[in-house]
Design a protein around this motif. Structure first.
Motif, PDB file in Angstrom:
ATOM      1  N   ALA A 153       0.869  -1.194   0.000  1.00  0.00           N
ATOM      2  CA  ALA A 153       0.000   0.000   0.000  1.00  0.00           C
ATOM      3  C   ALA A 153       0.895   1.230   0.000  1.00  0.00           C
ATOM      4  CB  ALA A 153      -0.906  -0.008   1.218  1.00  0.00           C
ATOM      5  N   TYR A 154       1.677   1.367  -1.061  1.00  0.00           N
ATOM      6  CA  TYR A 154       2.650   2.461  -1.118  1.00  0.00           C
ATOM      7  C   TYR A 154       2.053   3.741  -1.701  1.00  0.00           C
ATOM      8  CZ  TYR A 154       6.622   5.245  -2.483  1.00  0.00           C
ATOM      9  OH  TYR A 154       7.480   6.289  -2.647  1.00  0.00           O
ATOM     10  N   GLY A 155       2.589   4.866  -1.280  1.00  0.00           N
ATOM     11  CA  GLY A 155       2.234   6.159  -1.881  1.00  0.00           C
ATOM     12  C   GLY A 155       0.792   6.532  -1.632  1.00  0.00           C
ATOM     13  N   ALA A 156       0.073   6.807  -2.712  1.00  0.00           N
ATOM     14  CA  ALA A 156      -1.307   7.278  -2.595  1.00  0.00           C
ATOM     15  C   ALA A 156      -2.208   6.228  -1.959  1.00  0.00           C
ATOM     16  CB  ALA A 156      -1.841   7.666  -3.969  1.00  0.00           C
ATOM     17  N   MET A 157      -1.719   4.971  -1.952  1.00  0.00           N
ATOM     18  CA  MET A 157      -2.568   3.914  -1.397  1.00  0.00           C
ATOM     19  C   MET A 157      -2.328   3.725   0.099  1.00  0.00           C
ATOM     20  SD  MET A 157      -2.206   1.110  -4.439  1.00  0.00           S
ATOM     21  CE  MET A 157      -0.425   1.021  -4.370  1.00  0.00           C
ATOM     22  N   ALA A 158      -1.391   4.483   0.657  1.00  0.00           N
ATOM     23  CA  ALA A 158      -1.065   4.351   2.075  1.00  0.00           C
ATOM     24  C   ALA A 158      -2.320   4.533   2.919  1.00  0.00           C
ATOM     25  CB  ALA A 158      -0.005   5.366   2.471  1.00  0.00           C
ATOM     26  N   GLY A 159      -2.450   3.711   3.915  1.00  0.00           N
ATOM     27  CA  GLY A 159      -3.590   3.831   4.823  1.00  0.00           C
ATOM     28  C   GLY A 159      -4.865   3.239   4.267  1.00  0.00           C
ATOM     29  N   CYS A 160      -4.772   2.488   3.177  1.00  0.00           N
ATOM     30  CA  CYS A 160      -6.007   1.912   2.644  1.00  0.00           C
ATOM     31  C   CYS A 160      -6.399   0.677   3.456  1.00  0.00           C
ATOM     32  CB  CYS A 160      -5.869   1.628   1.145  1.00  0.00           C
ATOM     33  SG  CYS A 160      -5.214   0.013   0.768  1.00  0.00           S
ATOM     34  N   ASP A 161      -7.565   0.189   3.193  1.00  0.00           N
ATOM     35  CA  ASP A 161      -8.163  -0.905   3.934  1.00  0.00           C
ATOM     36  C   ASP A 161      -7.225  -2.111   4.100  1.00  0.00           C
ATOM     37  OD1 ASP A 161     -10.425  -1.525   5.267  1.00  0.00           O
ATOM     38  OD2 ASP A 161     -11.256  -2.723   3.616  1.00  0.00           O
ATOM     39  N   VAL A 162      -7.087  -2.590   5.322  1.00  0.00           N
ATOM     40  CA  VAL A 162      -6.209  -3.733   5.587  1.00  0.00           C
ATOM     41  C   VAL A 162      -6.664  -4.972   4.821  1.00  0.00           C
ATOM     42  CG1 VAL A 162      -5.216  -5.169   7.405  1.00  0.00           C
ATOM     43  CG2 VAL A 162      -5.799  -2.797   7.885  1.00  0.00           C
ATOM     44  N   GLU A 163      -7.989  -5.141   4.745  1.00  0.00           N
ATOM     45  CA  GLU A 163      -8.560  -6.284   4.028  1.00  0.00           C
ATOM     46  C   GLU A 163      -8.090  -6.299   2.583  1.00  0.00           C
ATOM     47  OE1 GLU A 163     -11.762  -8.138   5.734  1.00  0.00           O
ATOM     48  OE2 GLU A 163      -9.899  -7.748   6.863  1.00  0.00           O
ATOM     49  N   LYS A 164      -8.106  -5.105   1.984  1.00  0.00           N
ATOM     50  CA  LYS A 164      -7.730  -4.993   0.571  1.00  0.00           C
ATOM     51  C   LYS A 164      -6.261  -5.343   0.368  1.00  0.00           C
ATOM     52  CE  LYS A 164     -10.993  -1.597  -1.214  1.00  0.00           C
ATOM     53  NZ  LYS A 164     -11.137  -0.162  -1.497  1.00  0.00           N
ATOM     54  N   VAL A 165      -5.434  -4.838   1.283  1.00  0.00           N
ATOM     55  CA  VAL A 165      -4.010  -5.137   1.201  1.00  0.00           C
ATOM     56  C   VAL A 165      -3.819  -6.641   1.292  1.00  0.00           C
ATOM     57  CG1 VAL A 165      -1.752  -4.780   2.259  1.00  0.00           C
ATOM     58  CG2 VAL A 165      -3.423  -2.931   2.259  1.00  0.00           C
ATOM     59  N   HIS A 166      -4.553  -7.228   2.193  1.00  0.00           N
ATOM     60  CA  HIS A 166      -4.461  -8.654   2.402  1.00  0.00           C
ATOM     61  C   HIS A 166      -4.889  -9.410   1.151  1.00  0.00           C
ATOM     62  CE1 HIS A 166      -4.572 -12.403   4.667  1.00  0.00           C
ATOM     63  NE2 HIS A 166      -3.837 -11.744   5.553  1.00  0.00           N
ATOM     64  N   ALA A 167      -5.981  -8.961   0.553  1.00  0.00           N
ATOM     65  CA  ALA A 167      -6.483  -9.620  -0.652  1.00  0.00           C
ATOM     66  C   ALA A 167      -5.467  -9.528  -1.785  1.00  0.00           C
ATOM     67  CB  ALA A 167      -7.816  -8.985  -1.068  1.00  0.00           C
ATOM     68  N   ALA A 168      -4.851  -8.346  -1.931  1.00  0.00           N
ATOM     69  CA  ALA A 168      -3.848  -8.162  -2.982  1.00  0.00           C
ATOM     70  C   ALA A 168      -2.652  -9.061  -2.725  1.00  0.00           C
ATOM     71  CB  ALA A 168      -3.409  -6.701  -3.056  1.00  0.00           C
ATOM     72  N   ALA A 169      -2.245  -9.137  -1.450  1.00  0.00           N
ATOM     73  CA  ALA A 169      -1.114  -9.975  -1.080  1.00  0.00           C
ATOM     74  C   ALA A 169      -1.438 -11.440  -1.361  1.00  0.00           C
ATOM     75  CB  ALA A 169      -0.774  -9.774   0.390  1.00  0.00           C
ATOM     76  N   GLU A 170      -2.662 -11.800  -1.103  1.00  0.00           N
ATOM     77  CA  GLU A 170      -3.119 -13.166  -1.365  1.00  0.00           C
ATOM     78  C   GLU A 170      -3.043 -13.465  -2.866  1.00  0.00           C
ATOM     79  OE1 GLU A 170      -3.707 -16.402   0.222  1.00  0.00           O
ATOM     80  OE2 GLU A 170      -4.671 -14.995   1.605  1.00  0.00           O
ATOM     81  N   ALA A 171      -3.580 -12.549  -3.659  1.00  0.00           N
ATOM     82  CA  ALA A 171      -3.638 -12.749  -5.109  1.00  0.00           C
ATOM     83  C   ALA A 171      -2.242 -12.848  -5.722  1.00  0.00           C
ATOM     84  CB  ALA A 171      -4.424 -11.615  -5.757  1.00  0.00           C
ATOM     85  N   ALA A 172      -1.296 -12.093  -5.178  1.00  0.00           N
ATOM     86  CA  ALA A 172       0.056 -12.096  -5.743  1.00  0.00           C
ATOM     87  C   ALA A 172       0.931 -13.160  -5.083  1.00  0.00           C
ATOM     88  CB  ALA A 172       0.684 -10.720  -5.592  1.00  0.00           C
ATOM     89  N   HIS A 173       0.304 -14.033  -4.303  1.00  0.00           N
ATOM     90  CA  HIS A 173       1.019 -15.105  -3.613  1.00  0.00           C
ATOM     91  C   HIS A 173       2.099 -14.567  -2.680  1.00  0.00           C
ATOM     92  CE1 HIS A 173      -0.648 -18.531  -6.060  1.00  0.00           C
ATOM     93  NE2 HIS A 173      -1.028 -17.469  -6.738  1.00  0.00           N
ATOM     94  N   VAL A 174       1.849 -13.403  -2.117  1.00  0.00           N
ATOM     95  CA  VAL A 174       2.784 -12.863  -1.128  1.00  0.00           C
ATOM     96  C   VAL A 174       2.573 -13.609   0.194  1.00  0.00           C
ATOM     97  CG1 VAL A 174       3.323 -10.834   0.285  1.00  0.00           C
ATOM     98  CG2 VAL A 174       2.983 -10.591  -2.171  1.00  0.00           C
ATOM     99  N   MET A 175       1.314 -13.959   0.448  1.00  0.00           N
ATOM    100  CA  MET A 175       0.997 -14.599   1.722  1.00  0.00           C
ATOM    101  C   MET A 175       1.752 -15.908   1.898  1.00  0.00           C
ATOM    102  SD  MET A 175      -0.634 -12.303   3.010  1.00  0.00           S
ATOM    103  CE  MET A 175      -0.731 -13.053   4.614  1.00  0.00           C
ATOM    104  N   GLU A 176       2.014 -16.578   0.770  1.00  0.00           N
ATOM    105  CA  GLU A 176       2.744 -17.846   0.812  1.00  0.00           C
ATOM    106  C   GLU A 176       4.014 -17.751   1.653  1.00  0.00           C
ATOM    107  OE1 GLU A 176       3.887 -19.619  -2.944  1.00  0.00           O
ATOM    108  OE2 GLU A 176       1.750 -19.735  -3.450  1.00  0.00           O
ATOM    109  N   PHE A 177       4.774 -16.661   1.446  1.00  0.00           N
ATOM    110  CA  PHE A 177       5.989 -16.556   2.257  1.00  0.00           C
ATOM    111  C   PHE A 177       5.804 -15.637   3.459  1.00  0.00           C
ATOM    112  CE2 PHE A 177       7.428 -12.342   0.987  1.00  0.00           C
ATOM    113  CZ  PHE A 177       6.887 -12.157  -0.280  1.00  0.00           C
ATOM    114  N   ALA A 178       4.856 -14.685   3.351  1.00  0.00           N
ATOM    115  CA  ALA A 178       4.643 -13.769   4.474  1.00  0.00           C
ATOM    116  C   ALA A 178       4.130 -14.534   5.691  1.00  0.00           C
ATOM    117  CB  ALA A 178       3.678 -12.669   4.079  1.00  0.00           C
ATOM    118  N   ASP A 179       3.300 -15.542   5.455  1.00  0.00           N
ATOM    119  CA  ASP A 179       2.745 -16.327   6.558  1.00  0.00           C
ATOM    120  C   ASP A 179       3.832 -17.034   7.349  1.00  0.00           C
ATOM    121  OD1 ASP A 179       0.122 -15.717   6.534  1.00  0.00           O
ATOM    122  OD2 ASP A 179      -0.467 -17.315   5.140  1.00  0.00           O
TER     123      ASP A 179
END
Ligand code: ADP
Ligand code: MG
Length: 586
Positions: free
Chosen positions: A441-467
């Motif tokens: 959630a960089y730049g203009a997206m800073a402070g956006c919904d945590v759920e959304k960040v999570h969903a994006a992280a999920e979609a990009a398979h970030v959660m795989e290693f973040a978990d």
């Protein structure tokens, strides 16, 4: 679009100084304070000569009862001087540091708006040293110079006033020395300006050598570059030392030369003053005080003659700072604004070259991308794929022909508005200091919904290693994200693009750092993301572009083929050849 601007022309000293004074103006109050404080200081110098006169006269007249007030007076004089020094220094430094702060932030702000061509032409070391070293040197011209003018200038005024009051004819002898002093000072300050410029450049070289070695430490070591980098750095540092010493020599020759001239004036003064006809009119106290004051005046006079060398240093620095400020920002003259574009793209005879005197990198490109469709750009490296993609957010300007987004020429959009419509993932993933979540959630997206960040992280398979990390998305990834692998960094960049949810998506080798397995996973996610938005995919691995609505083959800046995977394979042209090559490899 605008042509590349010429670098700013060199400004005259006075122009630079005037421009600098604009930054000083808001702090006029502190100026007045320091003026008053330094006036106190100057007065205390004159008073001390006067005090001496009273002491000598008192001794001569045997008026020893005066010792009480004379003792108290000396305390008072030094108290005045102390207060003057503190308040004056504080006030003038306040002004100086404010000016440095404002110059530095303004310089940085300017750097944020400069076109990418500016960055292509300069090393990061040069820019960094401007922000750190050069800006700081400006204090020479504002703080130190003004402090000298005020403190030493007012002292000279005070002492000369007293000298004139005692014996104005004798005092005129000093005036004879003035033109000689002026010559010395002029020569010294010219040289100083030149040396300062070279010194600044050498600081840039040092920063450069250091930052490249730090960033590329692995390459340096494995390719045996240690010796080369050591020599380069030592040479840069030695150049810096030599320039500095040349400055010291100039300054140190300036001082005794001026001192000698003043001493000659002083000698003449003493010689004439001790003439019986002259001495007769003065009391011993007056005579001693006169010589003392004349002696005292040499120090501030000398400091004043050093002034121009100080100013030259500051001016050379201001010049280099103003040069950047005068660079023309990215052209942003368009007025068109939309909430969200549909995403239809049209290239119409687009020709682009990085520099006027170079060959074109893109030749008369014609390409139509209907809204919401995915176009894959393939071709050998250097064929112009990234360049083509860089035109959309107007990172590069100056193409001929037309590029239309929703039927509107790109340059008619407000730059900010245009960039809002585009999400970008490129090969060089930049991670900022902060947590994974903050990086998504960089730049203009800073402070956006945590759920959304999570969903994006999920979609990009970030959660795989973040978990698997103890703090999950809240893990700090550090300055250059050293903690993460290239593939992991790329997934964060993809999550960032997914979160932006822009109508136009550019993926420039976005999955190049991933293994085939992860790429396939993310490919599915990306296909979901590409739905409903215009996407430009650049990929080396052709398996990732098979499903594109259209594949465009670039070669040396020209479109050589265009069609779907199936039709291009059937055609048996360049794409088919590339495809066979890759699958023969596997
Ligand atoms: N900033 C730049 N300045 C000058 N030439 C450049 C710049 N960036 C790329 N080029 C040149 O433009 C051509 C196309 O490069 P690029 O678009 O990066 O190719 P690709 O992405 O297809 O590998 C190359 O010949 C490259 O040398
Ligand atoms: Mg490229």
């Amino acid at each position: 679009m605008n042509k590349q601007q010429q670098p700013a022309t060199k400004l005259g000293s006075w122009q630079v100084y005037k421009r600098l004074l604009v930054y000083v103006k808001p702090y006029w109050f502190f100026f007045v304070v320091s003026f008053l404080a330094f006036a106190l200081y100057g007065a205390s110098e004159a008073l001390s000569a006067k005090w001496l006169q009273h002491v000598v006269d008192a001794i001569e007249q045997g008026a020893l009862e005066q010792r009480t007030w004379l003792a108290l007076a000396v305390l008072g004089i030094f108290l005045l001087r102390g207060v003057g020094t503190f308040v004056g220094n504080y006030a003038i430094s306040h002004v100086g540091r404010q000016v440095v702060h404002r110059l530095r932030t303004e310089l940085f702000d300017r750097m944020l708006t400069l076109p990418s061509s500016y960055y292509h032409q300069r090393s990061s070391g040069e820019l960094l040293s401007k922000l750190t070293y050069n800006v700081d040197q400006v204090t020479g011209a504002v703080t130190n110079a003004i402090k000298t003018v005020l403190r030493e200038g007012l002292t000279v005024v005070g002492l000369f006033g007293y000298l004139f009051y005692l014996n104005w004819k004798l005092t005129l002898i000093f005036v004879v020395a003035a033109p000689f002093i002026a010559v010395v000072v002029t020569i010294a300050s010219k040289r100083m300006r030149m040396l300062s410029r070279r010194l600044q450049k050498s600081v840039g070289d040092i920063t450069n050598a250091a930052s490249e070695t730090i960033k590329g430490y692995q390459i340096v070591r494995i390719f045996g570059g240690t010796e080369f980098e050591r020599n380069r750095f030592h040479a840069a540092s030695d150049r810096n030392r030599r320039q500095f010493m040349k400055m010291v020599v100039t300054q140190s020759l300036n001082t005794p030369a001026v001192q000698l001239l003043i001493a000659m004036a002083l000698a003449g003064l003493l010689y004439i003053a001790m003439h019986p006809a002259v001495m007769g009119g003065m009391s011993t106290g007056e005579f001693v005080a006169f010589l003392t004051a004349a002696g005292l005046v040499t120090k501030p006079l000398r400091a004043l003659t050093n002034l121009s060398t100080i100013i030259q240093k500051g001016l050379a620095a201001s010049e280099s700072v103003f040069e950047v400020m005068d660079e023309v920002a990215e052209p942003d003259s368009g007025h068109h604004r939309v909430e969200r574009v549909r995403g239809e793209l049209e290239f119409d005879k687009v020709t682009f070259r990085y520099r006027e005197d170079r060959d074109a990198v893109l030749h008369e490109l014609d390409l139509h991308i209907p809204e919401g469709k995915t176009v894959a750009l393939v071709g050998r490296s250097g064929s112009g794929k990234s360049t083509l993609a860089s035109l959309l957010p107007r990172f590069n300007a100056g193409w001929s022909g037309r590029i239309l987004l929703d039927g509107v020429p790109l340059e008619d959009y407000q730059l900010h508005n245009l960039r809002e419509q585009i999400a970008l993932v490129n090969q060089q993933v930049v991670l900022f200091n902060g947590t994974i979540a903050e990086n998504i959630a960089y730049g203009a997206m800073a402070g956006c919904d945590v759920e959304k960040v999570h969903a994006a992280a999920e979609a990009a398979h970030v959660m795989e290693f973040a978990d698997r990390l103890p703090l999950g998305l809240q893990t700090e990834v550090g300055e250059s994200g050293v903690l993460l692998s290239g593939g992991q960094r790329q997934r964060i960049a993809i999550a960032r693009a997914i979160l932006k949810d822009a109508p136009v998506l550019i993926l420039d080798e976005a999955t190049s750092a991933l293994d085939t397995e992860s790429e396939r996973h993310i490919q599915e996610a990306l296909e979901q993301v590409m739905k409903g938005r215009t996407t430009l995919v650049i990929a080396h691995r052709l398996s990732t572009v098979e499903k594109a609505d259209m594949i465009v083959v670039l070669d040396q800046g020209r479109i050589v083929e265009q069609g779907t995977h199936q039709t291009l394979l059937e055609q048996g042209g360049a794409y088919a050849a590339l495809y066979r090559l890759q699958f023969a490899d596997l």
